[in-house]
Design a protein around this motif. Sequence first.
Motif, PDB file in Angstrom:
ATOM      1  N   ASN A  17       0.830  -1.211   0.000  1.00 33.42           N
ATOM      2  CA  ASN A  17       0.000   0.000   0.000  1.00 33.42           C
ATOM      3  C   ASN A  17       0.860   1.254   0.000  1.00 33.42           C
ATOM      4  OD1 ASN A  17      -2.775  -0.568  -0.099  1.00 33.42           O
ATOM      5  ND2 ASN A  17      -2.819  -1.207   2.030  1.00 33.42           N
ATOM      6  N   GLU A  18       1.866   1.281   0.864  1.00 28.47           N
ATOM      7  CA  GLU A  18       2.726   2.453   0.989  1.00 28.47           C
ATOM      8  C   GLU A  18       3.535   2.688  -0.293  1.00 28.47           C
ATOM      9  OE1 GLU A  18       2.208   4.471   3.160  1.00 28.47           O
ATOM     10  OE2 GLU A  18       2.188   3.713   5.200  1.00 28.47           O
ATOM     11  N   ILE A  37       6.615   5.256  -0.988  1.00 28.66           N
ATOM     12  CA  ILE A  37       7.692   4.933  -0.051  1.00 28.66           C
ATOM     13  C   ILE A  37       8.490   3.761  -0.630  1.00 28.66           C
ATOM     14  CG2 ILE A  37       8.266   4.080   2.249  1.00 28.66           C
ATOM     15  CD1 ILE A  37       5.900   5.548   3.334  1.00 28.66           C
ATOM     16  N   GLY A  38       9.793   3.940  -0.786  1.00 26.87           N
ATOM     17  CA  GLY A  38      10.654   2.916  -1.358  1.00 26.87           C
ATOM     18  C   GLY A  38      10.807   3.008  -2.855  1.00 26.87           C
ATOM     19  N   ALA A  39      10.179   4.006  -3.497  1.00 30.54           N
ATOM     20  CA  ALA A  39      10.171   4.069  -4.957  1.00 30.54           C
ATOM     21  C   ALA A  39      11.355   4.839  -5.542  1.00 30.54           C
ATOM     22  CB  ALA A  39       8.867   4.699  -5.445  1.00 30.54           C
ATOM     23  N   LEU A  40      11.984   5.725  -4.754  1.00 31.61           N
ATOM     24  CA  LEU A  40      13.114   6.478  -5.280  1.00 31.61           C
ATOM     25  C   LEU A  40      14.322   5.564  -5.473  1.00 31.61           C
ATOM     26  CD1 LEU A  40      12.945   9.757  -3.146  1.00 31.61           C
ATOM     27  CD2 LEU A  40      12.250   9.454  -5.518  1.00 31.61           C
ATOM     28  N   PRO A  41      15.098   5.762  -6.558  1.00 33.06           N
ATOM     29  CA  PRO A  41      16.228   4.856  -6.828  1.00 33.06           C
ATOM     30  C   PRO A  41      17.241   4.777  -5.691  1.00 33.06           C
ATOM     31  CG  PRO A  41      15.737   6.205  -8.756  1.00 33.06           C
ATOM     32  CD  PRO A  41      14.894   6.739  -7.637  1.00 33.06           C
ATOM     33  N   GLU A  42      17.580   5.901  -5.086  1.00 33.49           N
ATOM     34  CA  GLU A  42      18.571   5.921  -3.999  1.00 33.49           C
ATOM     35  C   GLU A  42      17.916   6.358  -2.690  1.00 33.49           C
ATOM     36  OE1 GLU A  42      21.542   4.697  -4.347  1.00 33.49           O
ATOM     37  OE2 GLU A  42      21.147   4.306  -6.462  1.00 33.49           O
ATOM     38  N   GLU A  43      16.748   5.823  -2.399  1.00 34.61           N
ATOM     39  CA  GLU A  43      15.999   6.253  -1.226  1.00 34.61           C
ATOM     40  C   GLU A  43      16.674   5.813   0.074  1.00 34.61           C
ATOM     41  OE1 GLU A  43      11.461   5.706   0.449  1.00 34.61           O
ATOM     42  OE2 GLU A  43      11.838   6.113  -1.663  1.00 34.61           O
ATOM     43  N   ARG A  44      16.673   6.751   1.023  1.00 31.87           N
ATOM     44  CA  ARG A  44      17.183   6.477   2.372  1.00 31.87           C
ATOM     45  C   ARG A  44      16.188   7.107   3.353  1.00 31.87           C
ATOM     46  NH1 ARG A  44      22.485   4.786   2.480  1.00 31.87           N
ATOM     47  NH2 ARG A  44      22.997   5.760   4.476  1.00 31.87           N
ATOM     48  N   GLY A  45      15.361   6.250   3.955  1.00 35.79           N
ATOM     49  CA  GLY A  45      14.280   6.726   4.800  1.00 35.79           C
ATOM     50  C   GLY A  45      14.718   6.973   6.221  1.00 35.79           C
ATOM     51  N   GLN A  88      -8.297   9.643   0.959  1.00 29.62           N
ATOM     52  CA  GLN A  88      -9.039   8.490   0.461  1.00 29.62           C
ATOM     53  C   GLN A  88      -8.295   7.210   0.832  1.00 29.62           C
ATOM     54  OE1 GLN A  88      -8.581  10.109  -3.503  1.00 29.62           O
ATOM     55  NE2 GLN A  88     -10.792  10.312  -3.738  1.00 29.62           N
ATOM     56  N   GLU A  89      -9.002   6.071   0.780  1.00 28.90           N
ATOM     57  CA  GLU A  89      -8.386   4.828   1.219  1.00 28.90           C
ATOM     58  C   GLU A  89      -7.294   4.366   0.258  1.00 28.90           C
ATOM     59  OE1 GLU A  89     -11.625   5.276   0.099  1.00 28.90           O
ATOM     60  OE2 GLU A  89     -12.606   3.309   0.237  1.00 28.90           O
ATOM     61  N   TYR A  90      -6.362   3.572   0.824  1.00 26.20           N
ATOM     62  CA  TYR A  90      -5.278   2.974   0.052  1.00 26.20           C
ATOM     63  C   TYR A  90      -5.838   1.918  -0.913  1.00 26.20           C
ATOM     64  CZ  TYR A  90      -1.527   4.914   3.008  1.00 26.20           C
ATOM     65  OH  TYR A  90      -0.647   5.745   3.661  1.00 26.20           O
TER      66      TYR A  90
END
Length: 513
Positions: free
Chosen positions: A186-187, A193-201, A334-336
């Motif tokens: 869902n996220e 969330i997690g979609a960026l190539p070099e993601e660092r959360g 709105q809902e996921y």
Amino acid sequence: MRTIGEWTRLNARRNPAREAFVGIDGRVTFGEAAERAWALARGLTGLGVSRGDPVGVLGGNTVFNAEVFLGVAVSGGIYTAYNWRWSAMELAEGIRESQPRILVVEDRFSDLLSTALSIVASDDTTTALPRVISQGELDHFRTGEGTFPDVVGAEDSLCLIYTGGSTGTSKAVVLSHRAATANALNEYIDVGIGALPEERGLMVTPLFHSAGLLTWLVTHFVAGKTTVLVDKFDEGQFVEWVGRERATNSFMIPNMMRRLLQAGAFQAPEVQESFRALHTGAGLLRMPNKVEFVETLPQAKLFYRYGLSEAGPMVTRLLHEDMLDPTVDGSIGQEYHLVEATLLSVDGDGREVEPGELGEICVKGPSLMSGYFRRPLATAETIVDGWLHTGDLATRDERGFYFFKDRLKEMIKSGGENVYCAEIEQVLYLHPAVLEAAVVGVSNDEWGEEVRAVVSLRPEMRASANELQEFLRQSLAGYKIPKEFVFMDAGELPRSGAGKLVKARLKDRLGWR
């Protein structure tokens, strides 16, 4: 759906050299995390942990704690996250309820645990005390080589998350591997969330909270991206961590966001350079704060979401492109994609309400809890005909945007009128001097209940009770205006482990009944 163990194996193949977890206690790649998880799972099995056995964990936002989560998940045990902000008495109650065979503790929380275990031993001779493994001892229990055999299914229990207990006794929510994966998808699909190539959360929400563990850590792990674990939130450390680790996004409650805006943290060059998305929820967020964030960090997206641990946790989201739309200001969105939500009549007749009509938010979907741990009656009262009854009141417009009104249990009955605390709080947040607000009902012999408010003002700003009452009268009926205002510093307000203001404790502190 995949289990956490299967995601661990997949990421070890796909991203062996990419950092999985970064924290105050080191760095671990996905390849290293998998090897250490399998070794810990073998060790826990050797200690007698089998599928469905709770494994207690008392730890902070650390690489150590993240590794324990993976090891317990792979073993088939249930990662049971204790709140390190609990008192010893509260921790003792959590241990009594979950009855873990093994309890893993970070060294800094050893004294708290020792006191709690002494309470358990003295008050309840029927509860067997767990075997305690300290942080320094854990590596001695990792054993063997190679991958761990698949012993876990998607429907098996993954974790116990304790509810905030703001409206009653805290209960342990059981969430499965399937629920965790569904929430992560869902996220990923809905808010990226997690979609960026070099993601660092950057993770500032505690691991014992569903938003921290499931929305942030598990989602990034499933996506094969790095989680940067911040053990203590403050404005200076936020800037420091973002700059050093080139963090791209974070989740935090609106009060944290307001603190960062007030401190000018989003204006820091290192934040401007790398930060690309802020996710917020578990509190009220109104237009002035949204506009200020977008103007301060125009290259970043802003998302708002609503959820609860029982739902796994996320239910609805307000997307960045809708954030500044005045027609949905105050909406929870709105809902996921994998969530089905509706509003059912509070009369208990099972009727779905019409647009604009007040109803209780009810939820279906694969991310829902399996139930409350060893509380079948409470589970049956909460999940009825497959619908999770949240206890939250809302309206919905013709486009499907939900507008949260209040907790069903916190609604004020004053002079025969229903008063919704959240409605008053949302207007208070529009006042430029208000940093935080809490509206509560207090017993009144004449009216049943009267409305009162506690307000924290922004530094160097002033507002009187009369000024706030007049401000509210511009938007609200007279019976909704608080009869009494108390002004407190934000640091004095009692909060849950997730940082949310706890109204029950606030009323106790003020002697309001």
